[in-house]
Design a protein around this motif. Structure first.
Motif, short mmCIF file in Angstrom:
data_model
loop_
_atom_site.label_atom_id
_atom_site.label_comp_id
_atom_site.label_asym_id
_atom_site.label_seq_id
_atom_site.Cartn_x
_atom_site.Cartn_y
_atom_site.Cartn_z
N GLN A 375 47.58 24.87 68.65
CA GLN A 375 47.96 24.36 67.33
C GLN A 375 47.24 23.05 67.01
OE1 GLN A 375 49.58 25.85 64.96
NE2 GLN A 375 49.42 24.07 63.60
N GLU A 376 46.89 22.28 68.04
CA GLU A 376 46.18 21.02 67.83
C GLU A 376 44.81 21.26 67.18
OE1 GLU A 376 45.95 19.24 71.66
OE2 GLU A 376 48.12 19.31 71.99
N LEU A 377 44.21 22.40 67.49
CA LEU A 377 42.94 22.79 66.87
C LEU A 377 43.19 23.49 65.54
CD1 LEU A 377 39.85 23.32 66.87
CD2 LEU A 377 40.30 25.34 68.30
N ARG A 378 44.20 24.36 65.51
CA ARG A 378 44.48 25.15 64.30
C ARG A 378 44.88 24.28 63.11
NH1 ARG A 378 45.43 30.53 64.40
NH2 ARG A 378 46.12 30.50 66.58
N SER A 379 45.48 23.13 63.39
CA SER A 379 45.90 22.25 62.29
C SER A 379 44.70 21.74 61.49
CB SER A 379 46.69 21.06 62.84
OG SER A 379 45.88 20.26 63.69
N ARG A 380 43.53 21.67 62.13
CA ARG A 380 42.32 21.23 61.45
C ARG A 380 41.46 22.40 60.99
NH1 ARG A 380 41.34 15.69 62.63
NH2 ARG A 380 42.77 14.89 64.24
N PHE A 381 41.48 23.48 61.76
CA PHE A 381 40.68 24.67 61.45
C PHE A 381 41.58 25.90 61.53
CE2 PHE A 381 37.69 21.51 62.97
CZ PHE A 381 36.64 21.61 62.06
N PRO A 382 42.24 26.23 60.42
CA PRO A 382 43.21 27.35 60.44
C PRO A 382 42.57 28.73 60.63
CG PRO A 382 42.96 26.46 58.21
CD PRO A 382 42.22 25.53 59.12
N ASN A 383 41.26 28.86 60.34
CA ASN A 383 40.62 30.18 60.44
C ASN A 383 40.13 30.44 61.87
OD1 ASN A 383 41.00 30.89 57.78
ND2 ASN A 383 39.09 29.95 57.11
N ILE A 384 41.07 30.42 62.80
CA ILE A 384 40.76 30.72 64.19
C ILE A 384 40.92 32.23 64.41
CG2 ILE A 384 41.57 30.45 66.57
CD1 ILE A 384 42.24 27.59 65.93
N VAL A 385 39.91 32.82 65.03
CA VAL A 385 39.88 34.27 65.22
C VAL A 385 39.79 34.58 66.71
CG1 VAL A 385 38.68 36.40 64.64
CG2 VAL A 385 38.69 34.51 63.02
N SER A 386 40.49 35.60 67.13
CA SER A 386 40.43 36.07 68.51
C SER A 386 40.13 37.57 68.53
CB SER A 386 41.77 35.82 69.21
OG SER A 386 42.80 36.56 68.57
N LYS A 387 39.92 38.10 69.70
CA LYS A 387 39.70 39.55 69.81
C LYS A 387 40.89 40.31 69.25
CE LYS A 387 38.91 39.06 74.22
NZ LYS A 387 38.52 37.64 74.33
N GLU A 388 42.08 39.78 69.54
CA GLU A 388 43.30 40.46 69.09
C GLU A 388 43.40 40.51 67.56
OE1 GLU A 388 43.48 39.39 73.16
OE2 GLU A 388 43.11 38.13 71.40
N ALA A 389 42.78 39.53 66.89
CA ALA A 389 42.81 39.52 65.43
C ALA A 389 41.73 40.42 64.83
CB ALA A 389 42.63 38.09 64.92
N LEU A 390 40.67 40.68 65.59
CA LEU A 390 39.56 41.49 65.09
C LEU A 390 39.72 42.97 65.38
CD1 LEU A 390 36.46 39.31 66.11
CD2 LEU A 390 37.30 39.70 63.79
N ALA A 391 40.49 43.30 66.41
CA ALA A 391 40.60 44.68 66.86
C ALA A 391 42.06 45.13 66.95
CB ALA A 391 39.92 44.85 68.21
N THR A 392 42.25 46.42 66.92
CA THR A 392 43.60 46.96 67.05
C THR A 392 43.99 47.00 68.53
OG1 THR A 392 42.84 49.24 67.31
CG2 THR A 392 43.17 48.44 65.06
N GLU A 393 45.26 47.13 68.78
CA GLU A 393 45.76 47.21 70.15
C GLU A 393 45.17 48.43 70.86
OE1 GLU A 393 50.07 47.60 72.46
OE2 GLU A 393 49.99 46.91 70.38
N GLU A 394 45.01 49.52 70.12
CA GLU A 394 44.45 50.74 70.71
C GLU A 394 43.00 50.53 71.11
OE1 GLU A 394 43.74 55.46 69.51
OE2 GLU A 394 44.84 54.10 68.15
#
Length: 519
Positions: A375-394
């Protein structure tokens, strides 16, 4: 009426005699003049031809400021000038790669290089140790070692005992057939040891780290007594410097061409890059090495709770192969030996000028403390992306239980990013940087952790004005953008084998052997 006498009001022949010298030249003068022009033309032709040879390994010019090597890519004067330009120019400055100066990948062997000889009854087996990139560079080293020792290389076994406890085999991560066929002219590679040799005595050999060509040529005597030699470790088995050009280029061919990821990883990694690109925005790949194993290994506890710090101490105490148990966390941080915290990374990127809308892909495993620290990073840069956000669980399920395979996905996305920023100089950070240099010096910003920590502490203590922070950070990193420069040698004042450890890794910067000038 014109007079035949000279005009004394004009420029006289006595004041500038060469202007009015007779144009009638003797045959000898003409001949000497022609010879001079011909010789001058030959000299200029040779000089310019030498600058464009494929194997030109002269270092790109760089400056020395004190004892530090300063990259020439973004000189402070140029950088400051761009800051004063239009908003569009300022945005371009954030994303544009450094000038590559006509350098390109250079992998072809020299004319002296011979195809792999027929190898009889000599087999080299290897257990690659460490995480993904430690294993990758180690395998590239062992390809070269097998070539030097004239041995058949058996497909390496991968580390299953590291922190990640990954059961993946070589073909799970790499394209095995491509690895074998792409190196067929360099070294013979087989999938497994012949059955009739599996039960015979093997020589177990811990090859010395950072060894020279001569060391392995001397080691060849081992084949007099054994048909199979097993190397329990593969990392850093070859020196960074002072090896023949063909050996260095073989290491690069092995790493950048032969060790291609398996088709499922390669395909899915590219798909994730496409999804990032489909947003129509550039992105930063942030290797946020704020993970449990790294913090425990380095003894870095800044910003952690007492409970978290104690958990890391216990983990370090219980990990047998981590030799150092007692570590002063404050001293580590002040020396720049700790990963930047998520909060520090946020301040750093903001000071460089990246807007809060910047897309940041987190190329890392599980962040220690999870969202509470992220959250310390997200408060300045909210557009944080991870693999989980780019792909489905399947889509992620086939890779989920294999940390090495998910690290391979992060590697692909990091190499293809517009900007790569590592928070710590670990194996992945170094190898990604080297790969990006090899591919045309793509922008890689290496934080000056020691300088930043000092600056952040002064900011916290009121010794530095917040308004002046961007200028200070930008000046500090104007020449840390991943531009062309020769690989750094050993630190001064260090003697013996210890000096090899201080050299810049060959795989972090394969210039000049594997990067040369364009024609």
């Amino acid at each position: 009426m014109l007079s035949g006498k000279p005009n004394h009001h004009g420029r006289s022949s006595s004041s500038s005699p060469w202007l009015f010298r007779s144009r009638r030249l003797t045959p000898l003068s003409v001949a000497l003049y022609a010879i001079f022009l011909f010789a001058f033309s030959i000299i200029m032709f040779v000089f310019n031809t030498g600058r464009i040879l494929d194997d030109d390994a002269d270092p790109v010019p760089f400056f020395r400021r004190g004892s530090a090597i300063i990259e020439e890519e973004f000189l402070p004067t140029t950088d400051q000038a761009s800051l004063k330009g239009s908003d569009s120019a300022a945005v371009d400055r954030l994303w544009d790669p450094p000038a590559s100066r006509g350098l390109r990948p250079c992998l072809n062997p020299t004319s002296k290089y011979k195809a792999a000889a027929e190898v009889l009854d000599r087999y080299l087996t290897v257990r690659s140790n460490g995480g993904l990139n430690q294993m990758r560079t180690g395998i590239a080293d062992m390809v070269a070692v097998a070539r030097i020792m004239n041995a058949t290389l058996v497909i390496p076994q991968l580390d299953k005992r590291s922190f990640w406890q990954d059961s993946s085999t070589f073909p799970d991560i790499f394209d095995e057939l491509h690895f074998i066929t792409s190196l067929k002219d360099d070294v013979k590679i087989v999938k497994e040891l012949p059955k009739d040799l599996q039960a015979i005595p093997h020589a177990r050999k811990h090859f010395t780290s950072w060894s020279s060509l001569g060391y392995y040529e001397e080691m060849a005597h081992i084949w007099n007594d054994f048909q199979v030699v097993h190397a329990p470790k593969s990392d850093s088995r070859l020196a960074n410097n002072d090896l023949p050009l063909d050996v260095q280029r073989l290491r690069c061919r092995a790493l950048y061409e032969a060790l291609r990821f398996s088709p499922p990883i390669e395909s899915f990694g590219k798909k994730l890059v496409e999804r990032l690109r489909s947003r129509g925005e550039k992105y930063i790949a942030l290797h946020l090495r704020y993970e449990k194993d790294m913090l425990s290994f380095t003894g870095c506890t800044y910003g952690l709770t007492k409970v978290e710090s104690e958990e890391l101490r216990i983990m370090r105490e219980n990990t047998n192969h981590w030799k150092v148990k007692k570590i002063n966390s404050s001293e580590q941080r002040m020396e720049g030996l700790c990963p930047l915290t998520p909060g520090e990374v946020g301040i750093f990127l903001e000071a460089l000028g990246y807007p809060s809308s910047t897309v940041i892909y987190i190329a890392a495993g599980e962040i220690y403390g999870g969202e509470s620290h992220l959250q310390e990073l997200r408060s300045r840069f909210p557009n944080i992306v991870s693999k989980e956000a780019l792909a489905t669980e399947e889509e992620l399920r086939p890779f989920a239980a294999h940390a090495t395979q998910t690290a391979a996905l992060d590697y692909i996305i990091s190499v293809e990013s517009d900007v790569f920023v590592p928070s710590h100089s670990g194996n992945m950070a170094r190898v990604v940087e080297g790969h990006r240099r090899f591919l045309g010096h793509r922008k890689t910003i290496n934080p000056d952790r020691k300088g930043l920590v000092e600056l952040f502490d002064k900011l916290e203590n009121g010794e530095v004005n917040e308004d002046s922070l961007p200028e200070l950070v930008q000046q500090m990193h104007g020449n840390r953008q991943g531009g062309p420069r020769k690989r750094k040698g050993a630190a001064s004042g260090i003697k013996g084998r210890a000096r090899f450890k201080t050299e810049e890794s060959f795989y972090q910067n394969p210039y000049p052997e594997c990067i040369c000038r364009s024609k």
